[in-house]
Design a protein around this motif. Structure first.
Motif, PDB file in Angstrom:
ATOM      1  N   HIS A 418      30.359 -51.453  49.049  1.00 37.82           N
ATOM      2  CA  HIS A 418      30.750 -52.381  47.980  1.00 37.82           C
ATOM      3  C   HIS A 418      30.472 -53.829  48.393  1.00 37.82           C
ATOM      4  O   HIS A 418      29.937 -54.628  47.609  1.00 37.82           O
ATOM      5  CB  HIS A 418      32.232 -52.187  47.668  1.00 37.82           C
ATOM      6  CG  HIS A 418      32.874 -53.332  46.948  1.00 37.82           C
ATOM      7  ND1 HIS A 418      32.635 -53.614  45.618  1.00 37.82           N
ATOM      8  CD2 HIS A 418      33.749 -54.282  47.381  1.00 37.82           C
ATOM      9  CE1 HIS A 418      33.333 -54.682  45.257  1.00 37.82           C
ATOM     10  NE2 HIS A 418      34.015 -55.104  46.304  1.00 37.82           N
ATOM     11  N   ILE A 419      30.819 -54.173  49.643  1.00 38.96           N
ATOM     12  CA  ILE A 419      30.597 -55.544  50.136  1.00 38.96           C
ATOM     13  C   ILE A 419      29.107 -55.858  50.170  1.00 38.96           C
ATOM     14  O   ILE A 419      28.676 -56.942  49.760  1.00 38.96           O
ATOM     15  CB  ILE A 419      31.235 -55.714  51.533  1.00 38.96           C
ATOM     16  CG1 ILE A 419      32.768 -55.658  51.426  1.00 38.96           C
ATOM     17  CG2 ILE A 419      30.797 -57.027  52.168  1.00 38.96           C
ATOM     18  CD1 ILE A 419      33.468 -55.560  52.770  1.00 38.96           C
ATOM     19  N   LEU A 420      28.318 -54.908  50.655  1.00 35.21           N
ATOM     20  CA  LEU A 420      26.867 -55.111  50.690  1.00 35.21           C
ATOM     21  C   LEU A 420      26.298 -55.296  49.290  1.00 35.21           C
ATOM     22  O   LEU A 420      25.513 -56.216  49.026  1.00 35.21           O
ATOM     23  CB  LEU A 420      26.185 -53.920  51.370  1.00 35.21           C
ATOM     24  CG  LEU A 420      26.398 -53.768  52.879  1.00 35.21           C
ATOM     25  CD1 LEU A 420      25.850 -52.428  53.350  1.00 35.21           C
ATOM     26  CD2 LEU A 420      25.730 -54.913  53.639  1.00 35.21           C
ATOM     27  N   ASN A 421      26.701 -54.427  48.372  1.00 28.24           N
ATOM     28  CA  ASN A 421      26.148 -54.429  47.008  1.00 28.24           C
ATOM     29  C   ASN A 421      26.609 -55.629  46.200  1.00 28.24           C
ATOM     30  O   ASN A 421      25.815 -56.248  45.479  1.00 28.24           O
ATOM     31  CB  ASN A 421      26.549 -53.136  46.300  1.00 28.24           C
ATOM     32  CG  ASN A 421      25.899 -53.000  44.941  1.00 28.24           C
ATOM     33  OD1 ASN A 421      24.721 -52.669  44.831  1.00 28.24           O
ATOM     34  ND2 ASN A 421      26.688 -53.224  43.886  1.00 28.24           N
ATOM     35  N   SER A 426      24.040 -59.292  46.176  1.00 29.88           N
ATOM     36  CA  SER A 426      24.327 -59.412  44.743  1.00 29.88           C
ATOM     37  C   SER A 426      23.241 -60.168  43.973  1.00 29.88           C
ATOM     38  O   SER A 426      23.121 -60.016  42.751  1.00 29.88           O
ATOM     39  CB  SER A 426      25.674 -60.119  44.535  1.00 29.88           C
ATOM     40  OG  SER A 426      25.644 -61.423  45.106  1.00 29.88           O
ATOM     41  N   ALA A 427      22.434 -60.965  44.674  1.00 26.17           N
ATOM     42  CA  ALA A 427      21.379 -61.733  43.989  1.00 26.17           C
ATOM     43  C   ALA A 427      20.185 -60.858  43.594  1.00 26.17           C
ATOM     44  O   ALA A 427      19.308 -61.315  42.859  1.00 26.17           O
ATOM     45  CB  ALA A 427      20.908 -62.885  44.879  1.00 26.17           C
ATOM     46  N   ILE A 428      20.157 -59.608  44.058  1.00 26.31           N
ATOM     47  CA  ILE A 428      19.079 -58.690  43.665  1.00 26.31           C
ATOM     48  C   ILE A 428      19.441 -58.112  42.301  1.00 26.31           C
ATOM     49  O   ILE A 428      20.478 -57.467  42.137  1.00 26.31           O
ATOM     50  CB  ILE A 428      18.915 -57.570  44.715  1.00 26.31           C
ATOM     51  CG1 ILE A 428      18.569 -58.179  46.072  1.00 26.31           C
ATOM     52  CG2 ILE A 428      17.839 -56.586  44.282  1.00 26.31           C
ATOM     53  CD1 ILE A 428      18.551 -57.175  47.211  1.00 26.31           C
ATOM     54  N   THR A 435      20.021 -50.841  45.395  1.00 29.37           N
ATOM     55  CA  THR A 435      20.477 -49.635  46.089  1.00 29.37           C
ATOM     56  C   THR A 435      19.631 -49.370  47.323  1.00 29.37           C
ATOM     57  O   THR A 435      20.150 -49.058  48.401  1.00 29.37           O
ATOM     58  CB  THR A 435      20.434 -48.412  45.151  1.00 29.37           C
ATOM     59  OG1 THR A 435      21.374 -48.605  44.094  1.00 29.37           O
ATOM     60  CG2 THR A 435      20.781 -47.136  45.900  1.00 29.37           C
ATOM     61  N   PHE A 436      18.309 -49.497  47.198  1.00 25.94           N
ATOM     62  CA  PHE A 436      17.424 -49.306  48.355  1.00 25.94           C
ATOM     63  C   PHE A 436      17.779 -50.295  49.463  1.00 25.94           C
ATOM     64  O   PHE A 436      17.852 -49.929  50.642  1.00 25.94           O
ATOM     65  CB  PHE A 436      15.953 -49.477  47.958  1.00 25.94           C
ATOM     66  CG  PHE A 436      15.406 -48.383  47.087  1.00 25.94           C
ATOM     67  CD1 PHE A 436      15.809 -47.062  47.273  1.00 25.94           C
ATOM     68  CD2 PHE A 436      14.481 -48.661  46.082  1.00 25.94           C
ATOM     69  CE1 PHE A 436      15.292 -46.040  46.479  1.00 25.94           C
ATOM     70  CE2 PHE A 436      13.969 -47.643  45.296  1.00 25.94           C
ATOM     71  CZ  PHE A 436      14.378 -46.333  45.484  1.00 25.94           C
ATOM     72  N   CYS A 437      18.003 -51.539  49.078  1.00 23.71           N
ATOM     73  CA  CYS A 437      18.338 -52.565  50.068  1.00 23.71           C
ATOM     74  C   CYS A 437      19.715 -52.319  50.682  1.00 23.71           C
ATOM     75  O   CYS A 437      19.929 -52.565  51.881  1.00 23.71           O
ATOM     76  CB  CYS A 437      18.278 -53.957  49.437  1.00 23.71           C
ATOM     77  SG  CYS A 437      16.603 -54.480  48.985  1.00 23.71           S
ATOM     78  N   THR A 444      21.089 -51.221  59.157  1.00 27.82           N
ATOM     79  CA  THR A 444      20.553 -52.256  60.045  1.00 27.82           C
ATOM     80  C   THR A 444      21.077 -53.655  59.765  1.00 27.82           C
ATOM     81  O   THR A 444      20.748 -54.591  60.494  1.00 27.82           O
ATOM     82  CB  THR A 444      19.014 -52.269  59.958  1.00 27.82           C
ATOM     83  OG1 THR A 444      18.474 -53.010  61.035  1.00 27.82           O
ATOM     84  CG2 THR A 444      18.527 -52.827  58.631  1.00 27.82           C
ATOM     85  N   GLY A 445      21.874 -53.828  58.701  1.00 30.08           N
ATOM     86  CA  GLY A 445      22.408 -55.140  58.381  1.00 30.08           C
ATOM     87  C   GLY A 445      21.587 -55.868  57.325  1.00 30.08           C
ATOM     88  O   GLY A 445      20.373 -55.697  57.237  1.00 30.08           O
ATOM     89  N   ALA A 446      22.267 -56.687  56.518  1.00 27.25           N
ATOM     90  CA  ALA A 446      21.589 -57.409  55.441  1.00 27.25           C
ATOM     91  C   ALA A 446      20.578 -58.410  55.982  1.00 27.25           C
ATOM     92  O   ALA A 446      19.559 -58.690  55.346  1.00 27.25           O
ATOM     93  CB  ALA A 446      22.626 -58.123  54.567  1.00 27.25           C
TER      94      ALA A 446
END
Length: 504
Positions: A418-421, A426-428, A435-437, A444-446
């Motif tokens: 959730h935090i990643l997305n 969130s700018a994607i 989802t792929f990212c 491996t980290g953002a």
């Protein structure tokens, strides 16, 4: 530098010591307060890293013990369970990724096939509480192997583990920057750089010990020493180059952050000579590490044999396929948790299930060599810390014991998705691209996802999002496969993406 005051540091000999310390702190300059705060953060993070180093040393000792007898140091990881008998003569391996179970037995090399097969009736494997007989097993055997190839396999383990641990230091740095702790980015990046260089230095010593162990075993058994292959470019040496480059090139401050912090000082590596540059030595090199001194026509010389040569041993292995549906049975056990947490954090439950499948094969006691823990393989000091701070309002890493508890682990892993997305990525704009990212970033980290797209290889995810938003989701997927820095993450993206369809 003034010491931090602890609320429990009341002095029995001087009841006003704590008050005096507080008063002294009130007269500190701004620079002194910053210095003290940085020291506090550094010490705070050091505690987990010290524990990680102790874990690695213990793992190396365990592997060395098994190499002595087996020629290889197989140990459990997130998708494989490895157990040894008390006398280290029997090894049980359950490979959940390939759905096989293997029992291997050390026996004298002159043991006949008939004698070896007699052991089948006494062997079994425990799988989820059920005993699996080995009577229909496929039988194979090989001599205990102390070859250069086997040594390189163990060398690769050290390189890959070091890469993974350095990647976690980068993730930790990115997390500290994005949580706006007030610490300058330059301090965070420089700390990560120094810690990565320390990991490389430690890996050098680990490889030296590994090399000495194999060399001693070859001498004991009268096996010729392999000739150093100075000119050959091997897969492990290429992996090493990546490791060195990662350690020597601290992440640069993103353009959007340059206005808020001082620039990172130039890496001291740029000023090093070749002799000073950190390098993990490859196996089978001479101790002098001077390939030019190796004569082109040099032949391998037999190591001097000890007075009494140990009796040769061989490994007899019995392998069976695990029952069909065993993974599905474990998956169904955790599907309700995945659905509950997915609803809470607005995450696709199929993604949560696919990550559990890929990370642990639905084993709550799984542990990787980073180390990461449990069903969704959470690292306490990065993803665990991020979830604690963002979701639970706890400014501390998680504990391993917590992450072995399925409800806590699934909640934490799903919250991190959730935090990643919803935060980092969130700018994607396109859901599928995001989802792929997210899948790649979970592994491996953002920051590394951003590096894959940014021409300057910066970790600025907003800059990367502009590029991502100009691409189709299929193009984003392919770009990640082509440009992510680690093969492990590329394979991870492939596995998780394809497995989502199993849980839709």
């Amino acid at each position: 530098m003034t010491a931090m005051v602890s609320p429990t540091s009341w002095s029995a000999t001087d009841p006003f010591a704590e008050l005096d310390s507080v008063v002294a702190q009130s007269h500190q300059t701004h620079e002194q307060k910053l210095e003290e705060f940085y020291a506090y953060v550094n010490q705070y993070l050091d505690e987990y890293e010290q524990w990680r180093d102790e874990y690695t040393a213990k793992l190396d000792a365990e592997k060395a013990k098994h190499i002595e007898n087996w020629g290889t140091g197989d140990v459990s990881d997130q998708t494989t369970s490895v157990e040894y008998s008390d006398n280290d003569a029997v090894k049980k391996v359950i490979d959940y990724e390939n759905n096989t179970a293997t029992i291997s037995v050390l026996v004298p090399a002159d043991t006949s096939d008939a004698e070896a097969e007699k052991q089948l009736d006494t062997l079994s494997v425990d799988l989820d509480g059920d005993k699996l007989a080995m009577t229909d097993a496929q039988i194979s055997q090989q001599e205990v192997d102390y070859s250069a190839e086997q040594e390189r396999k163990e060398y690769n383990f050290i390189v890959e583990q070091t890469e993974a641990q350095m990647n976690e230091l980068d993730n930790q740095a990115e997390r500290l920057i994005h949580t706006n702790t007030g610490i300058p980015d330059s301090f965070i990046y420089e700390r990560a750089y120094k810690k990565k260089m320390a990991l490389v230095t430690d890996a050098q010593e680990r490889v030296k010990k590994l090399r000495a162990l194999y060399k001693a075993k070859r001498a004991e058994l009268g096996i010729p020493e392999p000739v150093a292959e100075s000119a050959q470019s091997t897969a492990s040496e290429q992996a090493l180059e990546t490791t060195e480059q990662t350690a020597q090139a601290p992440a640069q401050v993103s353009p959007s952050e340059e206005q808020q912090t001082a620039a990172l000082p130039a890496s001291p590596v740029a000023e090093q000579t070749d002799e000073q540059t950190a390098k993990i030595p490859a196996p089978a090199e001479q101790e002098s590490a001077k390939p030019a001194e190796i004569e082109p026509k040099q032949t391998a010389q037999a190591a001097p044999k000890p007075t009494t040569t140990p009796k040769p041993m061989k490994v007899v292995s019995y392998t069976i396929k695990l029952p069909e549906g065993s993974l599905k049975k474990r998956a169904e056990q955790y599907r309700p948790m995945a659905e509950t947490e997915s609803k809470q954090f607005d995450v696709n439950p199929a993604l949560v299930m696919a990550i559990m499948h890929s990370e642990s094969s639905f084993r709550p006691d799984a542990t990787s060599h980073v180390p990461a823990y449990g069903l969704m393989q959470v690292v306490p000091s990065s993803a665990g810390y991020d979830v604690n701070r963002t979701i639970r309002n706890i400014d501390a890493p998680m504990e391993a014991d917590e992450l072995y508890q399925p409800p806590v682990n699934v909640e934490t892993g799903t919250a991190y998705l959730h935090i990643l997305n919803d935060k980092y990525l969130s700018a994607i704009k396109d859901d599928k691209s995001r989802t792929f990212c997210t899948i790649a970033a979970y592994n491996t980290g953002a920051g590394n996802v951003a590096r894959a797209f940014n021409p300057d290889h910066s970790t600025n995810i907003r800059q990367a999002a502009d590029i991502i938003n100009s691409m189709s989701s299929d193009e984003v997927y392919q770009h990640l496969i082509d440009n992510l820095p680690y093969d492990e993450t590329k394979n991870y993206l492939k596995k998780v993406s394809s497995r989502m369809a199993l849980y839709q």
